[in-house]
Motif scaffolding. Structure first.
Motif, PDB file in Angstrom:
ATOM      1  N   UNK A   1       0.868  -1.182   0.000  1.00 16.88           N
ATOM      2  CA  UNK A   1       0.000   0.000   0.000  1.00 16.88           C
ATOM      3  C   UNK A   1       0.901   1.228   0.000  1.00 16.88           C
ATOM      4  N   UNK A   2       0.855   1.978  -1.085  1.00 14.32           N
ATOM      5  CA  UNK A   2       1.704   3.166  -1.223  1.00 14.32           C
ATOM      6  C   UNK A   2       0.819   4.377  -1.511  1.00 14.32           C
ATOM      7  N   UNK A   3       0.921   5.380  -0.657  1.00 14.98           N
ATOM      8  CA  UNK A   3       0.168   6.618  -0.835  1.00 14.98           C
ATOM      9  C   UNK A   3       1.098   7.676  -1.417  1.00 14.98           C
ATOM     10  N   UNK A   4       0.722   8.276  -2.532  1.00 16.66           N
ATOM     11  CA  UNK A   4       1.540   9.340  -3.113  1.00 16.66           C
ATOM     12  C   UNK A   4       0.992  10.688  -2.669  1.00 16.66           C
ATOM     13  N   UNK A   5       1.892  11.534  -2.196  1.00 18.75           N
ATOM     14  CA  UNK A   5       1.521  12.831  -1.635  1.00 18.75           C
ATOM     15  C   UNK A   5       2.360  13.923  -2.300  1.00 18.75           C
TER      16      UNK A   5
END
Length: 274
Positions: free
Chosen positions: A81-85
């Motif tokens: 699970x990778x969140x890009x910000x």
């Protein structure tokens, strides 16, 4: 270690950190928060101005998103699970603010060495993240096909105000099954007799349940050089240090020892805030 933040400028050094973060995430079931900061003061954009700077800002936002999409397609990130910000204010404090916003537990960041990360971490910004972070910061210099920690050097002056950071370090060591090598560096300007130093170390660790450690008194011309030389002799996989932030640690981490180690060590360094 459930939430890991990785600052990125899409450089090779930043990706080295992301690869390590991915290995940690797979081992510990963590989520990754991938942060990119644009050098555009969007909060100051005047929508009534002519011509508006907004199109240029949108161009760089879209460019960042394209780079994110390319990065997120890497095989080593599959199943994670990778969140890009994307943040639009380029300041080292934004890294810490983002960590608090998302309840991050660990920062993993790349470093090019004395010059810091190109584009994003210009000059001393990488050091400022280390200095000001109230979270552990793991700094990665090189690519690690397999990031493992068997030999963990923890350097300290073993004063009482370090005990909380030592507790954090032992948890990190336990997570990796690592042996900790506790070292107190003696210098000519701040010399402590061996018997007194050993007594201080034993008093410092007596309440800890962590037992997989060795203790060492190491003499050298400076604390930083002593830590680097001792770590080389031990062939350490990781160097751990405590930092008071801007104040430094009395009688031990004078000034910027933690930042200097981050710059000069070829080995990974993890810092813990007192």
């Amino acid at each position: 270690m459930k939430k890991i933040l990785v600052p990125t400028d899409f450089s090779e050094q930043a990706e080295n950190a992301l690869k390590v973060a991915a290995q940690l995430a797979k081992k510990h079931g963590s989520e990754i928060y991938l942060l990119h900061m644009l050098e555009l003061p969007l909060q100051e954009v005047d929508m009534m101005s002519s011509p508006s700077p907004l199109p240029e800002a949108m161009f760089f936002m879209k460019l960042a998103q394209q780079k994110f999409e390319n990065l997120l397609s890497r095989d080593y990130l599959k199943g994670l699970v990778v969140h890009d910000i994307v943040k639009n204010y380029p300041s080292f404090s934004s890294v810490i603010d983002t960590c608090h916003e998302y309840n991050v537990n660990l920062i993993v960041m790349g470093s090019h060495g004395a010059t810091g990360l190109k584009e994003m971490f210009i000059g001393s910004n990488a050091e400022k993240v280390v200095r000001t972070s109230d979270l552990p910061v793991l700094v990665i210099k090189n690519e690690h096909a397999e990031f493992s920690v068997d030999r963990f050097v923890f350097a300290s002056d073993f004063n009482k105000d370090n005990k909380e950071t030592y507790k954090q370090a032992t948890k990190f060591a336990e997570a990796f099954g690592a042996q900790m090598h506790l070292v107190m560096v003696n210098t000519a300007n701040n010399f402590t007799p061996t018997a007194e130093a050993n007594k201080r170390i034993q008093e410092f660790i007596k309440d800890s349940n962590f037992k997989n450690y060795t203790t060492h008194i190491y003499n050298d011309e400076s604390v930083e050089i002593g830590i680097l030389n001792f770590s080389k002799e031990m062939d350490a996989d990781l160097i751990g240090i405590s930092t008071h932030g801007r104040q430094g640690i009395a009688h031990f981490f004078n000034g910027s020892i933690s930042e200097d180690l981050v710059n000069h060590s070829k080995r990974p360094v993890i810092t813990f805030k007192i």
